[in-house]
Write a protein that holds these residues in place. Structure first.
Motif, PDB file in Angstrom:
ATOM      1  N   ALA A  50      58.673  20.176 -55.310  1.00 23.57           N
ATOM      2  CA  ALA A  50      59.213  21.130 -56.461  1.00 23.57           C
ATOM      3  C   ALA A  50      60.188  19.879 -57.389  1.00 23.57           C
ATOM      4  O   ALA A  50      60.279  19.815 -58.719  1.00 23.57           O
ATOM      5  CB  ALA A  50      59.975  22.057 -56.317  1.00 23.57           C
ATOM      6  N   LYS A  51      61.088  19.111 -56.653  1.00 28.32           N
ATOM      7  CA  LYS A  51      62.036  18.368 -57.409  1.00 28.32           C
ATOM      8  C   LYS A  51      61.306  17.182 -58.118  1.00 28.32           C
ATOM      9  O   LYS A  51      61.659  16.677 -59.310  1.00 28.32           O
ATOM     10  CB  LYS A  51      62.895  17.938 -56.396  1.00 28.32           C
ATOM     11  N   MET A  52      60.415  16.728 -57.434  1.00 29.06           N
ATOM     12  CA  MET A  52      59.540  15.464 -57.852  1.00 29.06           C
ATOM     13  C   MET A  52      58.562  15.927 -58.846  1.00 29.06           C
ATOM     14  O   MET A  52      58.703  15.156 -59.889  1.00 29.06           O
ATOM     15  CB  MET A  52      58.279  15.019 -56.955  1.00 29.06           C
ATOM     16  N   ALA A  53      58.248  17.166 -58.840  1.00 29.39           N
ATOM     17  CA  ALA A  53      57.443  17.594 -60.150  1.00 29.39           C
ATOM     18  C   ALA A  53      58.258  17.819 -61.342  1.00 29.39           C
ATOM     19  O   ALA A  53      58.187  17.567 -62.556  1.00 29.39           O
ATOM     20  CB  ALA A  53      56.758  18.954 -59.738  1.00 29.39           C
ATOM     21  N   GLN A  54      59.631  18.316 -60.840  1.00 24.61           N
ATOM     22  CA  GLN A  54      60.385  18.486 -62.019  1.00 24.61           C
ATOM     23  C   GLN A  54      60.684  17.237 -62.754  1.00 24.61           C
ATOM     24  O   GLN A  54      60.982  17.109 -64.100  1.00 24.61           O
ATOM     25  CB  GLN A  54      61.845  19.199 -61.384  1.00 24.61           C
ATOM     26  N   LEU A  81      49.203  16.086 -54.677  1.00 21.83           N
ATOM     27  CA  LEU A  81      49.536  17.153 -55.658  1.00 21.83           C
ATOM     28  C   LEU A  81      50.194  16.259 -56.800  1.00 21.83           C
ATOM     29  O   LEU A  81      50.004  16.711 -57.886  1.00 21.83           O
ATOM     30  CB  LEU A  81      50.590  17.946 -54.991  1.00 21.83           C
ATOM     31  N   LEU A  82      51.249  15.282 -56.340  1.00 20.76           N
ATOM     32  CA  LEU A  82      51.597  14.748 -57.317  1.00 20.76           C
ATOM     33  C   LEU A  82      50.854  13.933 -58.254  1.00 20.76           C
ATOM     34  O   LEU A  82      51.029  13.778 -59.562  1.00 20.76           O
ATOM     35  CB  LEU A  82      53.139  13.826 -56.777  1.00 20.76           C
ATOM     36  N   GLU A  83      49.997  13.143 -57.660  1.00 16.86           N
ATOM     37  CA  GLU A  83      48.682  12.270 -58.532  1.00 16.86           C
ATOM     38  C   GLU A  83      48.324  13.347 -59.455  1.00 16.86           C
ATOM     39  O   GLU A  83      47.873  13.024 -60.409  1.00 16.86           O
ATOM     40  CB  GLU A  83      47.820  11.911 -57.386  1.00 16.86           C
ATOM     41  N   GLU A  84      47.881  14.457 -58.770  1.00 19.89           N
ATOM     42  CA  GLU A  84      47.050  15.523 -59.763  1.00 19.89           C
ATOM     43  C   GLU A  84      47.742  15.867 -61.169  1.00 19.89           C
ATOM     44  O   GLU A  84      47.439  16.030 -62.111  1.00 19.89           O
ATOM     45  CB  GLU A  84      46.614  16.754 -58.868  1.00 19.89           C
ATOM     46  N   ILE A  85      49.286  16.033 -60.826  1.00 27.87           N
ATOM     47  CA  ILE A  85      50.112  16.496 -61.659  1.00 27.87           C
ATOM     48  C   ILE A  85      50.346  15.221 -62.977  1.00 27.87           C
ATOM     49  O   ILE A  85      49.979  15.619 -64.002  1.00 27.87           O
ATOM     50  CB  ILE A  85      51.570  16.642 -61.310  1.00 27.87           C
ATOM     51  N   GLU A  86      50.031  14.129 -62.281  1.00 27.52           N
ATOM     52  CA  GLU A  86      50.028  13.068 -63.230  1.00 27.52           C
ATOM     53  C   GLU A  86      48.783  12.825 -64.066  1.00 27.52           C
ATOM     54  O   GLU A  86      48.862  12.481 -65.394  1.00 27.52           O
ATOM     55  CB  GLU A  86      50.364  11.720 -62.381  1.00 27.52           C
ATOM     56  N   ARG A  87      47.685  13.040 -63.377  1.00 28.44           N
ATOM     57  CA  ARG A  87      46.223  12.865 -63.895  1.00 28.44           C
ATOM     58  C   ARG A  87      46.252  13.915 -65.130  1.00 28.44           C
ATOM     59  O   ARG A  87      45.826  13.649 -66.057  1.00 28.44           O
ATOM     60  CB  ARG A  87      45.412  13.066 -62.857  1.00 28.44           C
TER      61      ARG A  87
END
Ligand SMILES: Nc1ncnc2c1ncn2[C@@H]1O[C@H](COP(=O)(O)OP(=O)(O)O)[C@@H](O)[C@H]1O
Ligand SMILES: [Mg+2]
Lengths: 234, 124, 154
Positions: free
Chosen positions: B67-71, B33-39
């Motif tokens: 949620a915190k990481m995405a934030q 998920l975090l990789e996709e957010i970055e991409r």
């Protein structure tokens, strides 16, 4: 001579007859005794069975529906009595459960006062069982109706203990978790004291003095404006 | 583990979790998920959990952490469709979901993301 | 009705958990009961995998009464149960909510543990017949025996 023989024969016949009668009599006596014994057993069984049935009925009349009368007995009358008692018991306990459920539903009337706004006015003292029921009912309605704002009005709750206070706080947190905004209105003096003294934190929840203020706040958040067309007295 | 598929909608990532997740599949889910957010430089993230049978403290922790990481990557997270019984359970266990938005359904979730975005623009 | 599961891996936790969910659904537990039992199961079974290298779960379903789960492992044991039961305590930098959280979901809960020998946790949950979602609504199951609150040993 022949007279004498005749007499003798007669006597013998009579004696035989007497013997026969005596035998018959003994037989009858035995039968009678047996029957008497059987009757005694039946009436004993009946007495025991009936007194058991009465114990069961007495318990049922005191509201204990866990008891059962025995249906699997030799005496047909008792067996039928057992069946009737058990059926009555089932019907009564079902009716009682239904009434209890109805009372519970009536005690937690979740009202949709506006699109996406739910109000739950609580009246009377809360115990933790009822508070738990309130929490479940309210959350269920939020997800079903897609409610945005939920107002828990506790004007009618004069007093809470620490357990119930914690339960109210938990309810407000759970409301947030399923995705609605919670509001608490009508906190009475006693309730406020308990909340603070017990250190129960109600975080991130707006509190308003009464239901009307709560509704105003809800409308403000939804962007709903109420316009008074006429001045009173016009 | 069930395949994860991400949906993109107006710059937001939408992901629906369902069925069965072991601890390692939950961890996998987080890093994907975090990789996709970055991409895609996602503006918002919606995690739909309406199909989950239960949420335990491990899963809850991963949601809050994600949620915190995405934030930190400037992406807001909304948890959508938590069952009432799951909410009661998590609260009774003593879990806290501070900093995570919740919504009853996807529409509301997107609405929250819009509002957050408008608020951010207003601050600028 | 009773049975048991060996729990060695994360997958075992999942499969046994699914089985428990199925059983409680069949027995007419309410949705809340089922979810809370499943959650506690997940917590305590995971603890066996993470902290004790695996163990065994025994379940006993008592009709119209409740479900008992016994988690038993031969891992390192818990040196200070009181500490382990407190919210936020974890030796693995994790949430530390598994034990205290499961206890809050139980009607009866006790831990017996000896360092070096292993841990045995008993979880009991009553069937509630007063819930919103209860399928058994309208049926009175009669008198309930109260499971005595077990004291914590060890
Ligand atoms: N079965 C077990 N065997 C050994 N230690 C355990 C076991 N279960 C729990 N523990 C100990 O108790 C602590 C608290 O457990 P828990 O509340 O589940 O938190 P967490 O698993 O997040 O650490 C754990 O960190 C561990 O040290
Ligand atoms: Mg744990």
């Amino acid at each position: 001579m022949s007279d004498k023989t005749n007499e003798k024969n007669k006597l013998e016949t009579l004696e035989k007859r007497v013997q026969e009668l005596e035998k018959e009599n003994a037989g009858l006596k035995a039968t009678l005794e047996q029957e008497a014994q059987e009757h005694e057993k039946v009436s004993m069984d009946l007495a025991i069975g009936l007194s058991e049935a009465f114990v069961v009925l007495q318990k049922i009349s005191q509201g204990d529906f866990s008891v059962r009368a025995s249906e699997d007995v030799e005496n047909e009358l008792l067996a039928r009595l057992g069946v009737v008692i058990n059926r009555t018991n089932d019907a009564l306990s079902a009716a009682k459960a239904q009434t209890q459920n109805m009372i519970k539903e009536l005690a937690t009337p979740v009202i949709r006062v506006w699109d996406e706004v739910l109000v739950l006015p609580l009246i009377g003292t809360l115990d933790s069982q009822r508070a738990q029921h309130v929490m479940e009912t309210l959350l269920e309605r939020i997800t079903k109706d897609g409610a945005r704002i939920v107002i828990l009005d506790i004007t009618g709750v004069p007093y809470v203990d620490s357990l119930v206070a914690a339960n109210i706080a938990q309810t407000m947190e759970a409301v947030k978790l399923v995705g609605a905004e919670g509001m608490l209105t009508g906190i009475r003096a006693q309730v406020a004291q308990t909340l603070v003294k017990m250190g129960v934190k109600i975080t991130g929840v707006e509190t308003k003095s009464n239901l009307a203020e709560g509704l105003k706040e809800a409308f403000r958040r939804l962007g709903v404006k109420a316009i008074q067309e006429k001045q009173p007295g016009d | 583990m069930a395949e994860l598929s991400f949906l993109t909608f107006r710059g937001n990532i939408i992901v629906a979790l369902h069925g069965e997740m072991t601890d390692s599949s939950v961890r996998n889910f987080q890093s994907h998920l975090l990789e996709e957010i970055e991409r895609i430089h996602a503006r918002g993230l919606i995690i739909d959990i309406s199909a989950l049978e239960f949420v335990d403290s491990y899963m809850a922790r991963v949601f809050v952490e994600t949620a915190k990481m995405a934030q930190l990557m400037d992406t807001r997270t909304v948890l959508v469709g938590m069952k009432p019984e799951i909410a009661i359970t998590l609260i009774q266990m003593g879990l806290s979901f501070e900093g995570v938005f919740s919504a009853v359904n996807l529409d509301r979730g997107l609405e929250i993301l819009e509002k957050e975005r408008a608020r951010k623009r207003g601050r600028r | 009705m009773n049975g048991s599961f060996d729990i060695i891996s994360e997958e075992d936790v999942l499969h046994a958990g699914n089985e428990i969910s199925r059983l409680t659904r069949e027995k007419g537990f309410s949705i809340l009961d089922r979810i809370q039992i499943r959650t506690a199961f997940s917590e305590l079974a995971r603890n066996m995998v993470v902290h004790a290298g695996g163990g065994k779960v025994q379940y006993t379903l008592l009709d119209d009464w409740g479900l008992q789960l016994v988690f038993e492992d031969h891992g390192p044991g818990i040196p200070d149960i009181g500490k382990a039961m407190s919210t936020g305590f974890s030796t693995t930098k994790s949430m530390g909510l598994g034990l205290p959280g499961s206890k809050k979901l139980a009607d009866d809960f006790h831990v017996v543990s000896k360092p070096g020998e292993g841990t045995k946790i008993t979880f009991f949950r009553k069937i509630r017949n007063d819930q919103v979602n209860n399928k058994n609504e309208g049926i009175n199951n009669g008198q309930r025996h109260d499971f005595s609150r077990g004291e914590r040993n060890g």
